[in-house]
Scaffold this active site. Structure first.
Site, mmCIF file in Angstrom:
data_model
loop_
_atom_site.group_PDB
_atom_site.id
_atom_site.type_symbol
_atom_site.label_atom_id
_atom_site.label_comp_id
_atom_site.label_asym_id
_atom_site.label_seq_id
_atom_site.Cartn_x
_atom_site.Cartn_y
_atom_site.Cartn_z
ATOM 1 N N ASN A 185 104.937 -37.620 38.761
ATOM 2 C CA ASN A 185 105.874 -36.797 37.972
ATOM 3 C C ASN A 185 104.895 -36.897 36.375
ATOM 4 O O ASN A 185 104.592 -37.804 35.514
ATOM 5 C CB ASN A 185 107.006 -37.868 37.485
ATOM 6 C CG ASN A 185 107.976 -36.933 36.527
ATOM 7 O OD1 ASN A 185 107.657 -35.967 35.773
ATOM 8 N ND2 ASN A 185 109.245 -37.415 36.373
ATOM 9 N N HIS A 195 114.238 -18.913 57.958
ATOM 10 C CA HIS A 195 115.620 -19.004 57.386
ATOM 11 C C HIS A 195 115.713 -19.113 55.802
ATOM 12 O O HIS A 195 114.702 -19.480 55.150
ATOM 13 C CB HIS A 195 116.471 -20.167 58.040
ATOM 14 C CG HIS A 195 115.692 -21.591 57.610
ATOM 15 N ND1 HIS A 195 114.886 -21.851 58.492
ATOM 16 C CD2 HIS A 195 115.651 -22.338 56.844
ATOM 17 C CE1 HIS A 195 114.311 -23.008 58.180
ATOM 18 N NE2 HIS A 195 114.830 -23.359 56.829
ATOM 19 N N ARG A 202 101.367 -22.154 55.513
ATOM 20 C CA ARG A 202 101.854 -22.814 56.521
ATOM 21 C C ARG A 202 103.250 -22.346 56.977
ATOM 22 O O ARG A 202 104.316 -22.111 56.057
ATOM 23 C CB ARG A 202 101.952 -24.324 56.308
ATOM 24 C CG ARG A 202 102.601 -25.295 57.416
ATOM 25 C CD ARG A 202 103.933 -25.613 57.322
ATOM 26 N NE ARG A 202 104.428 -26.562 58.391
ATOM 27 C CZ ARG A 202 105.779 -27.014 58.389
ATOM 28 N NH1 ARG A 202 106.622 -26.155 57.704
ATOM 29 N NH2 ARG A 202 106.186 -27.771 59.196
ATOM 30 N N ASP A 232 106.904 -22.174 58.634
ATOM 31 C CA ASP A 232 107.756 -23.221 59.033
ATOM 32 C C ASP A 232 108.661 -22.641 60.361
ATOM 33 O O ASP A 232 108.948 -21.375 60.038
ATOM 34 C CB ASP A 232 108.859 -23.721 57.912
ATOM 35 C CG ASP A 232 109.718 -24.704 58.226
ATOM 36 O OD1 ASP A 232 109.272 -25.707 58.509
ATOM 37 O OD2 ASP A 232 111.148 -24.429 58.185
ATOM 38 N N GLU A 271 103.906 -23.808 62.375
ATOM 39 C CA GLU A 271 104.494 -25.060 62.929
ATOM 40 C C GLU A 271 105.014 -24.900 64.026
ATOM 41 O O GLU A 271 106.164 -24.232 64.127
ATOM 42 C CB GLU A 271 105.696 -25.457 61.723
ATOM 43 C CG GLU A 271 106.048 -26.863 62.187
ATOM 44 C CD GLU A 271 107.641 -27.124 61.789
ATOM 45 O OE1 GLU A 271 108.168 -28.143 61.840
ATOM 46 O OE2 GLU A 271 108.339 -25.991 61.446
ATOM 47 N N ASP A 322 108.190 -35.050 58.414
ATOM 48 C CA ASP A 322 109.255 -34.604 59.360
ATOM 49 C C ASP A 322 109.197 -35.901 60.262
ATOM 50 O O ASP A 322 110.031 -36.115 61.279
ATOM 51 C CB ASP A 322 108.958 -33.743 60.301
ATOM 52 C CG ASP A 322 109.283 -32.235 59.652
ATOM 53 O OD1 ASP A 322 110.389 -32.058 59.005
ATOM 54 O OD2 ASP A 322 108.679 -31.303 59.685
ATOM 55 N N ARG A 334 109.874 -40.251 52.676
ATOM 56 C CA ARG A 334 109.526 -39.227 51.485
ATOM 57 C C ARG A 334 109.689 -40.051 50.223
ATOM 58 O O ARG A 334 110.185 -39.818 49.259
ATOM 59 C CB ARG A 334 110.307 -38.379 51.564
ATOM 60 C CG ARG A 334 110.365 -37.288 52.694
ATOM 61 C CD ARG A 334 111.492 -36.320 53.044
ATOM 62 N NE ARG A 334 111.330 -35.414 54.042
ATOM 63 C CZ ARG A 334 112.070 -34.511 54.265
ATOM 64 N NH1 ARG A 334 113.237 -34.019 53.567
ATOM 65 N NH2 ARG A 334 111.867 -33.699 55.570
#
Length: 582
Positions: free
Chosen positions: A147, A247, A326, A328, A357, A424, A472
């Site tokens: 940050n 999507h 990349r 998805d 992917e 993932d 994450r």
């Protein structure tokens, strides 16, 4: 001779143009079945009074998987055309294998019997960007890396690292945080950053895009992103963005219009809507990513959708000079769209890297007309099964890797995106049961393997985490809490990859010995080779190998005195050794 196991087919991973002059030919046979395999070949138009003029060359055994052996030949046909077959010898049985079947003797009265590579056209050669082979990637989940500007934090953002990651919490990671830490990445040896999505979205992961043409304000603005790309390039680091074209997000304006206007919406054909009224529960009655109602599947066969997404693909390359996309959920988008995508992106910047992917066999996307590479999960799974979970022994690992090696053409494998973990998956240290020596072994395997390796942020300092969202966590920037020994291990391997010919790309992989959890393999280059010994077991292991006459083995890791004659190495539990032989 087990003829049922024979397999060859031109114009795929078994016969392909490696470069503008060279054809690679492969043959599959039953494991342990053949004493020798030779290639019979000739130009289909080269005839004289004695008939069709052919030559014969021995094919090289290139490895075995669980069920099959593979044989290989590289050939440069004078006129770029070839008809060919295979002479097979097993004990006292000899057969000639052609496109029309098996013969006791090679038929030479007609070339039509033989497999055909009609012409080696330059335009058909698979070409990934040359820079990719030498790139070491670092995957950044922007919300959790650093940050650098508290003013653009999303509402309700938590102090950095003050809580465990959840599916809906925020910590304020942004572009300025990345810029401030470029020196950290450069010192590690990183030469490429793969960012998970940066475009406007509601979630912390940003895979639910609201606006593909806008940066999410929590990361900064377009000028900050432009500065980030510039700083990366000044430090020899490429930039790859994540494109979510399968999507959109629930709050994507066209989908909101569909929800509001139903059948009357001008955007109803942008999505795969099965019936009206539109429902989200208990399962959506429109196609989505998995069954996630907030991720409606885009209809990439619709001309308006194609035009919009291709404009997106062009814009970020053209305006910000990014180096890669990349893609998805790439396997659920139609091939025709990806062919257009490639032409669009390459027309702007020919050496843009296009990475799909795909978690399974991906040959249909890797013929040179769609992707430059896919994420190499078959390698990942084999390495983790061998070292992390100890599900398989060294022999089974070698078989799985040889299956991966022969899955794709060699020039495709040289650009494959290799990884041990990502946003993932569980963190690699967590998968290894917090055994750091196992993680070190996995990095040895990945950094020495053909392709382009990727480190998930924080793995190099031994961060832990379970499945999403546990993987994450906020990057740990307090040096006292970082595992600097792991950092130096990864850094040293990256240096070897960059400085030792054949340690990564540019060499042929050969497994020499497999016993229990102990493995010895070789990377054979033009003038030198690299020997790599791995002990993935809990007990010490002795590995010995007879060197060729006049050859010496030089310790790449500990820099001990060179060895000639017989190389003997005592490997501790989860230990390794690296030697250059020349």
């Amino acid at each position: 001779m087990n003829v049922e196991a024979l397999y060859h087919r031109p114009k795929n991973s078994f016969a392909y143009a490696y470069d503008e002059k060279t054809l690679h030919i492969r043959l599959r046979t039953k494991k342990g079945d053949m004493d020798s395999v030779s290639l019979i070949y000739g130009d289909p138009y080269n005839w004289n009074e004695d008939g069709w003029q052919t030559s014969k060359m021995a094919m090289e055994y290139s490895g075995s998987d669980e069920w099959f052996d593979y044989y290989f030949a590289a050939i440069q046909p004078e006129f770029r055309r070839l008809r060919y077959g295979f002479e097979l010898i097993s004990g006292d049985v000899k057969k000639v294998y052609t496109e029309r079947g098996l013969f006791d003797e090679a038929p030479f009265d007609d070339t039509a019997y033989y497999f055909c590579f009609p012409f080696l056209n330059s335009a058909d050669v698979f070409r990934a960007p040359s820079w990719v082979r030498d790139t070491v990637w670092y995957q950044i989940f922007p919300e959790r890396f650093a940050n650098g500007n508290l003013k653009n934090d999303p509402e309700g953002a938590l102090p950095w690292g003050s809580a465990d990651p959840e599916i809906n919490n925020f910590f304020g990671g942004d572009f300025e945080g990345v810029i401030e830490n470029i020196s950290y990445l450069k010192e590690l040896g990183i030469s490429g950053i793969y960012f998970t999505p940066i475009f406007k979205a509601k979630s912390n992961h940003k895979y639910d895009t609201i606006d593909y043409m806008e940066i999410d304000p929590q990361f900064g603005d377009k000028e900050t992103f432009r500065k980030l790309v510039k700083v990366c390039h000044e430090n020899g680091i490429k930039v790859m963005l994540d494109a979510v074209f399968n999507h959109s997000g629930y709050y994507f304006k066209p989908f909101q219009d569909v929800l509001e206007n139903e059948e009357q919406s001008a955007y109803k054909d942008w999505f795969h809507l099965r019936e009206y009224p539109i429902k989200t529960e208990p399962r959506p009655n429109y196609d989505t990513f998995a069954f996630e109602k907030s991720m409606p599947k885009l209809n990439t066969e619709n001309p308006e959708v194609r035009r919009y997404l291709l404009d997106v693909a062009r814009y970020w390359v053209e305006e910000f000079d990014i180096d890669g996309w990349r893609l998805d959920v790439a396997n659920e988008v139609d091939h025709a769209f990806w062919r257009e995508f490639r032409k669009t992106v390459k027309s702007v910047k020919p050496d843009t890297y296009i990475l799909g992917e795909i978690w399974h066999d991906s040959m249909p996307w890797l013929a040179g007309d769609q992707f430059d590479a896919v994420m190499n999960y078959p390698f990942t799974n084999a390495a983790l099964d061998f070292v992390a979970s100890e599900k398989i022994d060294a022999a089974a690992f070698a078989e799985k890797i040889m299956n991966v090696v022969h899955m794709y053409p060699e020039n495709v494998s040289e650009a494959a995106f290799n990884l041990l973990g990502s946003h993932d998956t569980q963190r690699v240290l967590t998968l290894c049961g917090d055994t750091k020596e196992k993680v070190k072994l996995l990095y040895v395997l990945m950094m020495s393997y053909s392709g382009t390796p990727c480190i998930y942020y924080g793995d190099e300092i031994s961060m832990t985490g379970g499945k999403d969202p546990g993987c994450r966590k906020c990057m740990e920037w307090v040096e006292e809490k970082q595992d600097l020994d792991m950092y130096r291990h990864v850094q040293k391997l990256i240096t070897l990859r960059k400085t030792v010919s054949g340690f990564g790309n540019g060499a042929t992989l050969k497994f020499l010995k497999t016993e229990d959890q102990t493995l010895l393999f070789e990377k054979v280059g033009d003038n030198t080779s690299v020997l790599i010994a791995i002990n993935a077991g809990e007990n010490s292991a002795l590995v010995s190998y007879s060197l060729d006459e006049n050859k010496n083995a030089y310790d790449l890791w500990n820099k001990t005195a060179p060895v000639s004659g017989t190389l003997k190495v005592e490997l501790p539990p989860f230990g390794f050794a690296l030697f250059e032989v020349k």
